[in-house]
Design a protein around this motif. Sequence first.
Motif, PDB file in Angstrom:
ATOM      1  N   GLY A  33       8.111   6.236  -0.990  1.00 23.98           N
ATOM      2  CA  GLY A  33       6.874   5.544  -1.318  1.00 23.98           C
ATOM      3  C   GLY A  33       5.754   6.512  -1.634  1.00 23.98           C
ATOM      4  N   ARG A  34       4.693   5.971  -2.205  1.00 21.75           N
ATOM      5  CA  ARG A  34       3.496   6.745  -2.493  1.00 21.75           C
ATOM      6  C   ARG A  34       2.291   5.885  -2.170  1.00 21.75           C
ATOM      7  N   PRO A  35       1.244   6.479  -1.667  1.00 22.67           N
ATOM      8  CA  PRO A  35       0.049   5.683  -1.336  1.00 22.67           C
ATOM      9  C   PRO A  35      -0.455   4.903  -2.554  1.00 22.67           C
ATOM     10  N   GLY A  36      -0.605   3.587  -2.353  1.00 25.27           N
ATOM     11  CA  GLY A  36      -1.089   2.726  -3.422  1.00 25.27           C
ATOM     12  C   GLY A  36      -0.050   2.348  -4.444  1.00 25.27           C
ATOM     13  N   ARG A  37       1.195   2.861  -4.294  1.00 24.73           N
ATOM     14  CA  ARG A  37       2.250   2.575  -5.294  1.00 24.73           C
ATOM     15  C   ARG A  37       3.410   1.775  -4.710  1.00 24.73           C
ATOM     16  N   GLY A  38       3.265   1.243  -3.521  1.00 27.16           N
ATOM     17  CA  GLY A  38       4.337   0.461  -2.930  1.00 27.16           C
ATOM     18  C   GLY A  38       5.366   1.319  -2.213  1.00 27.16           C
ATOM     19  N   ALA A  39       6.388   0.636  -1.689  1.00 26.16           N
ATOM     20  CA  ALA A  39       7.436   1.314  -0.918  1.00 26.16           C
ATOM     21  C   ALA A  39       8.793   0.833  -1.394  1.00 26.16           C
ATOM     22  N   ARG A  40       9.795   1.701  -1.173  1.00 30.67           N
ATOM     23  CA  ARG A  40      11.167   1.346  -1.537  1.00 30.67           C
ATOM     24  C   ARG A  40      12.093   1.796  -0.412  1.00 30.67           C
ATOM     25  N   PHE A  41      12.881   0.853   0.097  1.00 29.45           N
ATOM     26  CA  PHE A  41      13.867   1.136   1.139  1.00 29.45           C
ATOM     27  C   PHE A  41      15.249   0.903   0.557  1.00 29.45           C
ATOM     28  N   PRO A  49       0.795  -1.226   0.000  1.00 33.35           N
ATOM     29  CA  PRO A  49       0.000   0.000   0.000  1.00 33.35           C
ATOM     30  C   PRO A  49       0.826   1.274   0.000  1.00 33.35           C
ATOM     31  N   GLY A  50       2.123   1.192   0.273  1.00 34.25           N
ATOM     32  CA  GLY A  50       2.953   2.379   0.295  1.00 34.25           C
ATOM     33  C   GLY A  50       2.659   3.284   1.478  1.00 34.25           C
ATOM     34  N   PHE A  51       3.109   4.522   1.387  1.00 38.96           N
ATOM     35  CA  PHE A  51       2.898   5.486   2.474  1.00 38.96           C
ATOM     36  C   PHE A  51       3.076   6.888   1.920  1.00 38.96           C
ATOM     37  N   ASP A  52       2.604   7.876   2.693  1.00 36.02           N
ATOM     38  CA  ASP A  52       2.756   9.266   2.281  1.00 36.02           C
ATOM     39  C   ASP A  52       4.224   9.678   2.349  1.00 36.02           C
ATOM     40  N   ALA A  53       4.622  10.534   1.407  1.00 30.93           N
ATOM     41  CA  ALA A  53       6.017  10.984   1.386  1.00 30.93           C
ATOM     42  C   ALA A  53       6.400  11.699   2.679  1.00 30.93           C
ATOM     43  N   ALA A  54       5.436  12.355   3.303  1.00 32.16           N
ATOM     44  CA  ALA A  54       5.725  13.079   4.549  1.00 32.16           C
ATOM     45  C   ALA A  54       6.089  12.142   5.686  1.00 32.16           C
ATOM     46  N   GLU A  55       5.723  10.866   5.591  1.00 37.78           N
ATOM     47  CA  GLU A  55       5.986   9.908   6.665  1.00 37.78           C
ATOM     48  C   GLU A  55       7.340   9.237   6.529  1.00 37.78           C
ATOM     49  N   ALA A  56       8.049   9.480   5.414  1.00 35.41           N
ATOM     50  CA  ALA A  56       9.264   8.710   5.136  1.00 35.41           C
ATOM     51  C   ALA A  56      10.277   8.771   6.273  1.00 35.41           C
TER      52      ALA A  56
END
Length: 418
Positions: free
Chosen positions: A386-394, A341-348
């Motif tokens: 990450g972006r909401p609905g676009r997955g996450a990358r670490f 689900p990803g996450f908001d950029a502000a939460e990174a």
Amino acid sequence: MRPSVEAERAAVRRARLRIAVFTSAIITLLVAVVGGVAGTVMTHAQHEQVWRELRYDAARGGLSSPSGCTWLYAPGVTPLTYAPAGFPLRADLERVRRTHEAAERTVRRDGTVYLVRTQIRVDGTLVQAVFDMRFQLADRRHLWYALGVAEVVGLIAAAAAGAVLGRLAVSPLAEALARQRRFVTDASHELRTPVTQVYTRAQLLSRQAAAQELPAQHRDGLSRLVGSAGRLGEVLDDLLLSASLAAGPARPPERRPVDLLALARSVVEEEADRTRDGGLTVVVDGPPPPLLVDGIESALRRAVGELLSNAIRHTPAGGRIEVALARAGGAVELTVTDTGPGFDAAEASRLFERFHSGGSSGRYGLGLALLREVITHHGGTVAAAGRPGRGARFTVRLPESGAPSAPVLARRVRAVRT
């Protein structure tokens, strides 16, 4: 110096510095205010006293024997030989003679200040009194000089007092931080054995329940118990590793070259059952081995395992996880990308806070905070995108062991799928 301990000590030093600066500023301000008020009051009182004496001399003083620092000018009176030049003031004499009203003025000349009063006495004599302020001005300069010296001495004393107060005030904080670290380490050590025993017995009961074909609800309850005990054990392992990174054991583990690509493949294989049960596809991609970094293999394995475990938790069934490694400017980059689900950029940046939870990111627990400690301990960096609905990358970046000066051309190798 361990990063966490150094961060705590830096925080303690900043607290001491703030207390010292605030204390010094307050004491210095008080000294300055008291000195300023004292100097102002003294100057005003001195000024008023001189004017009183001058008015008295102008009205009643002896024309041939005036008070010290005072000269009297009147018709038919010869001024003293050492009288200041430029007096009497003819304009004031003419105006007072015409208006019969006393006149006062301040005259600055010859590096000093003169107070001048012109008036007509009761007997009708026109008199001009001049007072030389040079001695009063010298007294004021000496006073301000003394106040300046007192201010400097007060500042030095305030700085010393602030340093002492800062050390005394912050010492309990430093001791509390040290006790907290000891408590976490001791509690984790004490709890590790019973939790391991609970986990082992829960697994045994779960197998026996499956073999004896107990009711489904009992088997499900035992399975949840096994999972809860396992997660509790992981939290304790995280706390122990965090404490060891912060304070370091008596003999820190020796750093050795670790093949990060081989380690990543090994971690993926260890999680094969979870990814298979979740219907996930995991791909490991990187340049030709070995891909070496200097570090503690167990800690790096825990960090890579946390990245992969985090991706598995947040990727829905049928999703894809990519573990990519590459060389970049004398460093090794390991990137874990998922289709969750990803996450908001502000939460990174907040994802690496302990037990952070919020928004679309969900709860990330202690693992990512520990991951950052491990990577920082190894001189590397970790970032999330990450972006909401676009997955996450670490992305983890670690210094390469014996990195060559010339760029290395990377070619893709066979992907490992589970």
